[in-house]
Design a protein around this motif. Structure first.
Motif, short mmCIF file in Angstrom:
data_model
loop_
_atom_site.label_atom_id
_atom_site.label_comp_id
_atom_site.label_asym_id
_atom_site.label_seq_id
_atom_site.Cartn_x
_atom_site.Cartn_y
_atom_site.Cartn_z
N ARG A 60 -2.87 3.36 -4.79
CA ARG A 60 -2.58 4.58 -4.04
C ARG A 60 -3.59 5.67 -4.28
O ARG A 60 -3.27 6.84 -4.21
CB ARG A 60 -1.19 5.07 -4.41
N GLY A 62 -6.42 5.80 -2.54
CA GLY A 62 -7.13 6.07 -1.30
C GLY A 62 -8.52 5.50 -1.26
O GLY A 62 -8.90 4.69 -2.11
N GLY A 63 -9.30 5.90 -0.29
CA GLY A 63 -10.62 5.35 -0.14
C GLY A 63 -11.33 6.02 1.01
O GLY A 63 -10.99 7.14 1.40
N THR A 73 -3.38 12.12 9.78
CA THR A 73 -3.02 10.95 10.58
C THR A 73 -2.86 9.75 9.65
O THR A 73 -3.74 9.48 8.84
CB THR A 73 -4.13 10.63 11.59
N PRO A 74 -1.75 9.06 9.78
CA PRO A 74 -1.60 7.87 8.92
C PRO A 74 -2.62 6.81 9.31
O PRO A 74 -2.92 6.64 10.49
CB PRO A 74 -0.19 7.38 9.23
N VAL A 75 -3.17 6.14 8.33
CA VAL A 75 -4.06 5.02 8.61
C VAL A 75 -3.32 3.74 8.25
O VAL A 75 -2.66 3.68 7.24
CB VAL A 75 -5.41 5.12 7.87
N TYR B 389 -9.28 8.87 2.81
CA TYR B 389 -7.83 8.86 2.96
C TYR B 389 -7.17 8.86 1.60
O TYR B 389 -7.78 8.49 0.60
CB TYR B 389 -7.37 7.68 3.81
N ALA B 390 -5.95 9.30 1.60
CA ALA B 390 -5.23 9.39 0.33
C ALA B 390 -3.77 9.08 0.58
O ALA B 390 -3.29 9.12 1.71
CB ALA B 390 -5.37 10.79 -0.26
N TYR B 391 -3.09 8.75 -0.50
CA TYR B 391 -1.70 8.38 -0.40
C TYR B 391 -0.83 9.63 -0.36
O TYR B 391 -1.01 10.55 -1.16
CB TYR B 391 -1.31 7.52 -1.60
N ASN B 396 5.13 8.28 2.22
CA ASN B 396 4.92 6.91 1.79
C ASN B 396 3.86 6.19 2.62
O ASN B 396 4.01 5.03 3.00
CB ASN B 396 6.24 6.14 1.83
N TYR B 398 -0.60 6.09 3.72
CA TYR B 398 -1.96 6.56 3.52
C TYR B 398 -2.32 7.43 4.71
O TYR B 398 -2.09 7.05 5.85
CB TYR B 398 -2.93 5.40 3.41
N GLU B 399 -2.88 8.59 4.42
CA GLU B 399 -3.21 9.49 5.51
C GLU B 399 -4.64 9.97 5.37
O GLU B 399 -5.19 10.03 4.28
CB GLU B 399 -2.26 10.70 5.49
N GLU B 401 -7.43 12.27 4.71
CA GLU B 401 -7.36 13.41 3.82
C GLU B 401 -8.41 14.45 4.17
O GLU B 401 -8.14 15.64 4.19
CB GLU B 401 -7.58 12.91 2.38
#
Lengths: 367, 500
Positions: A60, A62-63, A73-75, B389-391, B396, B398-399, B401
């Motif tokens: 968790r 990210g990346g 925006t959710p990926v 992106y981050a959690y 719940n 990944y979005e 960031e």
């Protein structure tokens, strides 16, 4: 060359098998692992053994990604590939493969060493189903195969010389059009109905019902794997029996007394009216805590089973879950009176771990 | 072996690749079916490797995802001289052509990239040697024994120093003359003309300080290792109390790690380079009219991104193209950087034409970290819509960031540094003068995955046969974890205590 991998593969599977025996029990016990996805896909993890390394606790974290979207925006990162070279992703160690229920049932079958079922029924009747795997020259526009149509047009234009290298415009005409078409597949038809009955009297608590739920899921998967089409009916009973849908079957609240014969009567009625036994493979599963209202009723149950049910159906399974209130007498009554009937299987399920053995007992006869 | 058609394609593409001045090892092509491909992929391309269940596990995964249609391997190439490449039987002509061009570019990269310069170019043979040796050890010591040991080694296989093959060791020539028999340097005193001046010319404080310094130096010299060692595997091979066969197995695994390290270090560049060239060679010289659509389809499939992840093929290729374009137009250097006129910058064109030379230079000298560090620009990030992106705990999910250039670059570089693995160093091989091993994790803001770290420590204890300590940072505090055996009747005990 192919020999080499077989040694390593076999070794791996051996290791996993040692693991799987327990793991599979856990699959069965932990029902949340039966994640249903889509129509009839479930996702189960492909067994992977992890070799621990020093790694960052990157879950968790990210990346970096690429594409459109505003901040927030959710990926769609559901599953990472277990590719250690990916570099920009935290390593995921369990690869989840979505497999069909069929495959799952096959694994279950292998694991429990279940025999395949010899179906009865009208073997001569063939049913036709089909896949859109054929190509026809006529069909509805909604099924037009764009790529094939384009290729046909291109072919025609090249042959006729109207294709221009500099300005390659392809215009399909009616003759070029190709359509996806249904290809009929013949299948023998076996009619199968499975009837699940559950005691929902006051003594059946939520834990008992969970056992029933888990067990019937796996039984259902196995039977669906053995038969292509299958009908399921659900009956709940306390002092009276009624037919319900699947959802209600697992959710209905417990209350009332227990008159088991009510369920068997309803069962008999359903069979007589809708599923004549000459044409149907009938499977029945009854789960109860075995605490029937009266001895008279128990005798009536035995009578119904002996005279009008057991002779006609493939299998009648009675699973008795243990509850703090029940006496469990029904099990012994059945055992005493009908113990040697071939189509009757009795099983006690004291706790969740026993589900595994219970399924094995129920289905091991291969009927 | 390749059919005549395929041979023609290979010759043709090889010729074209030479015309573009790609400089590669000879490539031996083998056409194999998907089962062989899956098997070779499980052994990461080598037909003969030592036996281990992990390869079987790979096979299970690869063949399952192949049969469920999730994944298909078109080609594989191994860094060897000559390079070996496998083509999948039954690929269409155009697929094969694309793959062949791709393979030549990889081979060029292997041969010329600096980071590969120290890899063993006869690795095919070496891997086979390892296989033979391990199978002999198995015959002699038993399957379980050897397999168990390999398992242990594998859990520390990545504790190598990816830079160490390039370090030229300077052996300091030191003079022993100045030292007394204890290894201390003599304390320098000035000659005092009179005894009563002694304390003034050679103050006792100073003498004491010198003595202490010399003592400290001696302690430092006795320290083992003298400075922290990042190549933990090498340290273990040299110093652990192992049976000879175990030492041999450990050093084989270390060798294989070093062989693979450059591939992990240059993944983006290597794939980008290959994609750049297959695209160039095919579209400019090879593809026929009838093939263009299928080519485009395959090429697009290779470069397709999935939401939330970077496709190394795409990122690498686009960066190479960007570099070529910038050096062609002169979009670099002081003058360009300091120009504030966005419009002028966009249209910048000084007709330098250095693009091709530049990308060849880049492929020779850089690895992913330096590549991204130097050539990922703000314009590139914007144009290619990169984001971090981050959690998000509350949803719940990944979005996205940030689309801030600095953050993107920082994150990418972090993920690439040391191939994304934590850096572990040997601090002391004789900790507390008890022959215990003391390791330290160089904490760079991210904690270790603890349960795994503990398991690795247990494994290392079995190698070192004395307690092994690991210093790391948890919740901002330095902690030391210790694996020691035997005490309290347990096999391996993990304890931790707070240092400060």
């Amino acid at each position: 060359m192919s020999l080499r991998i077989e040694q390593d593969w076999g070794r791996f599977r051996e290791i996993v098998r040692g693991k799987i025996k327990q793991n599979l029990r856990r699959y069965i016990v932990r029902s949340e692992l039966i994640g249903k996805k889509g129509k009839d896909l479930v996702s189960i993890p492909v067994p992977q053994i992890e070799i621990p390394h020093f790694v960052h606790a990157l879950e968790r974290s990210g990346g970096v990604g690429q594409g459109d979207g505003d901040l927030g925006t959710p990926v769609g990162i559901g599953e990472h590939e277990g590719d250690r070279h990916a570099g920009n992703q935290p390593g995921e160690h369990i690869l989840e493969v979505e497999i069909t229920l069929e495959e799952l049932a096959r694994i279950l079958g292998e694991e429990l060493e279940l025999p395949n079922i010899e179906p009865r029924g009208k073997k001569n009747i063939k049913s036709f189903s089909g896949k859109y795997s054929d190509i026809h020259t006529a069909g509805p526009e909604s099924l037009r195969h764009a790529k094939r149509t384009f290729k046909e047009a291109l072919k025609r234009q090249i042959i006729s010389g109207s294709y221009d290298n500099v300005d390659p415009v392809i215009i399909p005409v009616t003759e070029d059009k190709r359509y996806k078409a249904r290809e009929p597949v013949e299948q023998p038809a076996f009619n199968t109905v499975v009837i699940y009955m559950m005691d929902v009297s006051g003594s059946m608590g939520s834990e008992q019902k969970e056992i029933v739920r888990v067990e019937s899921f796996w039984i259902d998967s196995w039977l669906r794997y053995q038969y292509k089409d299958i009908e399921t009916k659900y009956i709940v009973h306390d002092a009276v029996a009624r037919e319900v849908d699947r959802d209600t079957f697992f959710r209905v609240r417990e209350s009332g007394g227990t008159i088991i014969s009510s369920a068997y009567k309803l069962f008999r009625k359903i069979i007589d009216e809708r599923y004549p036994h000459e044409e149907w493979n009938v499977y029945a599963f009854h789960f109860s805590d075995g605490d029937n209202w009266s001895r008279d009723d128990t005798h009536e149950c035995i009578e119904i089973l002996e005279e009008s049910l057991l002779p006609w159906i493939n299998l009648f399974c009675y699973g008795q879950v243990e509850s703090p209130y029940g006496s469990g007498q029904f099990y012994y009554d059945l055992e005493d009176h009908l113990g040697e009937k071939e189509t009757l299987v009795l099983s006690k399920i004291p706790n969740k771990d026993a589900v595994y053995d219970s399924i094995k007992k129920f289905l091991a006869k291969g009927r | 072996m390749a059919s005549t058609d395929l041979k023609q394609h290979i010759e043709e593409i090889e010729k074209r690749a030479h015309e573009y001045e790609l400089d590669f090892f000879d490539v031996v092509f083998e056409v194999i079916d998907f089962e062989e491909m899956n098997m070779l992929a499980s052994y990461s391309g080598f037909p003969v490797r030592y036996t281990h269940w992990r390869f079987g596990m790979e096979y299970e995964k690869i063949s399952k995802s192949y049969s469920y249609g999730l994944h298909k391997i078109y080609e594989m190439v191994i860094n060897n001289d000559p390079a070996y490449a496998y083509l999948l039987k039954g690929n269409t002509d155009i697929d094969q052509k694309l793959v062949i061009a791709h393979v030549y570019a990889h081979s060029d990269f292997f041969k010329n990239n600096f980071w590969f310069s120290v890899t063993n170019r006869k690795m095919l043979n070496e891997m086979a040697n390892h296989a033979v040796k391990i199978s002999r050890y198995i015959d002699k010591y038993g399957y379980e024994e050897v397999e168990g040991f390999v398992d242990i080694c594998l859990s520390i296989e990545d504790l190598i120093d990816i830079h160490s093959p390039f370090i030229k060791r300077q052996f300091a020539v030191k003079s022993f003359l100045e030292e007394d028999e204890d290894g201390r340097k003599p304390i320098s005193k000035l000659r005092s003309p009179n005894e009563y001046l002694e304390d003034y010319i050679n103050p006792p404080d100073f003498i004491e300080w010198q003595r202490k310094k010399s003592e400290d130096e001696k302690i430092k010299k006795e320290k083992f290792p003298e400075s922290p060692k990042r190549d933990v595997l090498f340290f273990l091979v040299e110093n652990a109390e192992l049976e000879e066969w175990q030492r041999d197995v450990l050093s084989m695994i270390r060798e294989e790690s070093y062989y693979y390290a450059p591939q992990m270090q240059t993944r983006i560049m290597n794939e980008g380079w290959a994609a750049y060239w297959h695209s160039k060679i095919l579209t400019e010289k090879i593809v026929t009219d009838t093939e263009i659509i299928d080519y485009a389809d395959h090429h697009a499939g290779t470069l397709a991104g999935r939401a939330g992840s970077i496709n190394p093929y795409k990122l690498g290729m686009e960066l190479f193209r960007d570099i070529e374009d910038r050096w062609n137009k002169g979009k670099f250097g002081k003058e360009y950087e300091e120009c504030n006129d966005i419009e002028a910058k966009r249209k910048w064109e000084v007709k330098l034409g250095l693009g091709r030379d530049k990308i060849f230079e880049v492929r020779r000298l850089y690895n992913d970290v330096t590549f991204i560090d130097e050539f990922l620009t703000e314009d590139f990030c914007r144009e290619h819509k990169l984001f971090t992106y981050a959690y998000n705990r509350s949803t719940n999910m990944y979005e996205i960031e940030s689309r801030d250039f600095k953050k993107i670059k920082e994150k990418l570089l972090f993920l690439l540094t040391n191939c994304g693995r934590p850096i572990i160093e040997v601090i002391d091989g004789n900790y507390m003068n008890r022959g215990e091993l003391y390791l330290a994790h160089k904490h760079e803001g991210v904690e270790l995955k603890l349960d795994w770290a503990k398991d690795v420590l247990k494994h290392m204890f079995k190698l070192w046969r004395r307690p092994v300590h690991l210093e790391t940072v948890i919740d901002g505090k330095v902690r030391v974890f210790t694996a020691d055996g035997g005490k309290k009747g347990k096999e391996v005990e993990i304890e931790s205590f707070l240092v400060r």
